[in-house]
Design an enzyme around this catalytic site. Structure first.
Site, short mmCIF file in Angstrom:
data_model
loop_
_atom_site.label_atom_id
_atom_site.label_comp_id
_atom_site.label_asym_id
_atom_site.label_seq_id
_atom_site.Cartn_x
_atom_site.Cartn_y
_atom_site.Cartn_z
N ARG A 72 18.11 -65.66 43.89
CA ARG A 72 18.58 -66.02 45.78
C ARG A 72 18.83 -65.04 46.09
NH1 ARG A 72 20.65 -71.18 43.22
NH2 ARG A 72 23.36 -69.89 43.41
N THR B 249 30.76 -64.45 53.92
CA THR B 249 31.10 -65.18 54.70
C THR B 249 31.79 -66.52 53.88
OG1 THR B 249 28.98 -65.69 55.72
CG2 THR B 249 30.27 -64.23 56.78
N LEU C 73 27.17 -39.85 48.05
CA LEU C 73 26.43 -41.41 47.82
C LEU C 73 27.26 -41.99 49.05
CD1 LEU C 73 25.39 -43.95 46.18
CD2 LEU C 73 27.27 -44.44 45.10
N HIS D 238 36.99 -60.15 38.38
CA HIS D 238 36.68 -59.92 39.20
C HIS D 238 37.32 -58.37 39.68
CE1 HIS D 238 35.30 -62.90 41.28
NE2 HIS D 238 36.45 -64.02 41.85
N ARG E 220 36.72 -70.66 48.30
CA ARG E 220 36.71 -70.65 47.15
C ARG E 220 38.43 -71.20 47.37
NH1 ARG E 220 33.85 -66.76 43.47
NH2 ARG E 220 31.71 -67.45 44.54
N ASP F 190 27.03 -60.54 40.81
CA ASP F 190 26.59 -61.81 40.50
C ASP F 190 27.31 -62.13 39.02
OD1 ASP F 190 27.26 -64.70 41.45
OD2 ASP F 190 25.34 -64.95 40.85
N GLY F 191 28.15 -63.12 38.50
CA GLY F 191 28.38 -63.67 37.13
C GLY F 191 30.22 -63.28 36.49
#
Ligand code: FPP
Length: 234
Positions: free
Chosen positions: A188, A61, A126, A32, A66, A15-16
């Site tokens: 959250r 979802t 990974l 982004h 946006r 986030d952010g």
């Protein structure tokens, strides 16, 4: 100094990005882009540390709501990301996988996804997993529908346990999530991996995702190491 316990599976709510960009007078898409660049860094750091799986929430979802220009950019990001970094991910023996309903993305994005998954499928380092067009409640609903169908067709019975129901989840081949990190201050879960986070340690960092460096990752792993994980027992 206590020895670090390396989580097998880390999940991240990245986030952010938007706020990071706004603070610098840049468009949200620049956030982004920087966020995607950071995935590369953190994935390589996790791989070096011996983490087995890293699941990144890249598109929920709810993100379809946006503005169209931002959704378009987010749909294009997988192509831009893998054009730049696939070779490096392969060199690091990283396997790329996806969770979520990919069918809703443009054909071109789906093609990139299929190629990347297939080109890295034999890598043993990974597992870098992107959750895209993913929502936790929807995942549980889809699992329940499939289970109901299997019971109706006689392919399963009502007599299953949680582990067996877990086989209907999109993460069925992945280890349990030991640690979930959310960046940028919000406390959250936002519909991320609701079933899988049942016993995970949760860490909320104030740092915006594009600034969440390897040092912050190590701090989170140190915090994880210190927590006493008892799974409800003593
Ligand atoms: C949340 O920040 C972030 C996203 C919705 C997108 C995250 C996606 C990436 C970092 C790249 C994905 C890359 C691939 C290869 C799939 P926000 O925009 O909600 O930030 P804000 O809360 O500050 O507005």
């Amino acid at each position: 100094m206590e020895e670090r316990i390396i989580p097998k599976h880390i999940a991240i709510i990245m986030d952010g990005n938007g706020r990071w960009a706004k603070k610098r007078g840049l468009p949200r898409t620049a956030g982004h882009k920087q966020g995607a660049e950071n995935i590369r860094k953190i994935a390589i750091a996790c791989n070096d540390l011996g983490v087995k799986a890293l699941t990144c929430y890249a598109f929920s979802t709810e993100n379809w709501k946006r503005p169209e220009s931002e959704v378009d950019y987010l749909c294009k990001l997988p192509r831009l990301f893998f054009n730049s970094y696939l070779a490096e991910l392969k060199k690091n023996n990283i396997r790329v996988t996806f969770l979520g309903e990919i069918e809703r993305f443009p054909k071109e994005t789906q093609k990139v996804i299929t190629t990347v998954v297939s080109e890295t499928k034999n890598n043993t380092g990974l597992n870098l997993c992107f959750a895209i067009n993913y929502g936790g409640r929807r995942e549980i609903l889809l699992a329940a529908k499939q289970y109901a169908k299997d019971v109706m067709n006689g392919e399963n019975t009502l007599d299953i346990d949680e582990e067996e129901f877990g086989q209907y989840m999109m993460t069925k081949d992945m280890p349990e999530i030991d640690l979930m990190i959310r960046t940028s201050g919000e406390v959250r879960i936002s519909n991320f991996l609701l079933w899988q986070l049942a016993y995970s340690e949760l860490i909320f960092s104030p740092v915006a995702w594009p600034d969440f460096s390897k040092e912050y990752l190590l701090e989170a792993i140190d915090e994880f190491t210190h927590r006493n994980r008892r799974f409800g027992g003593l």
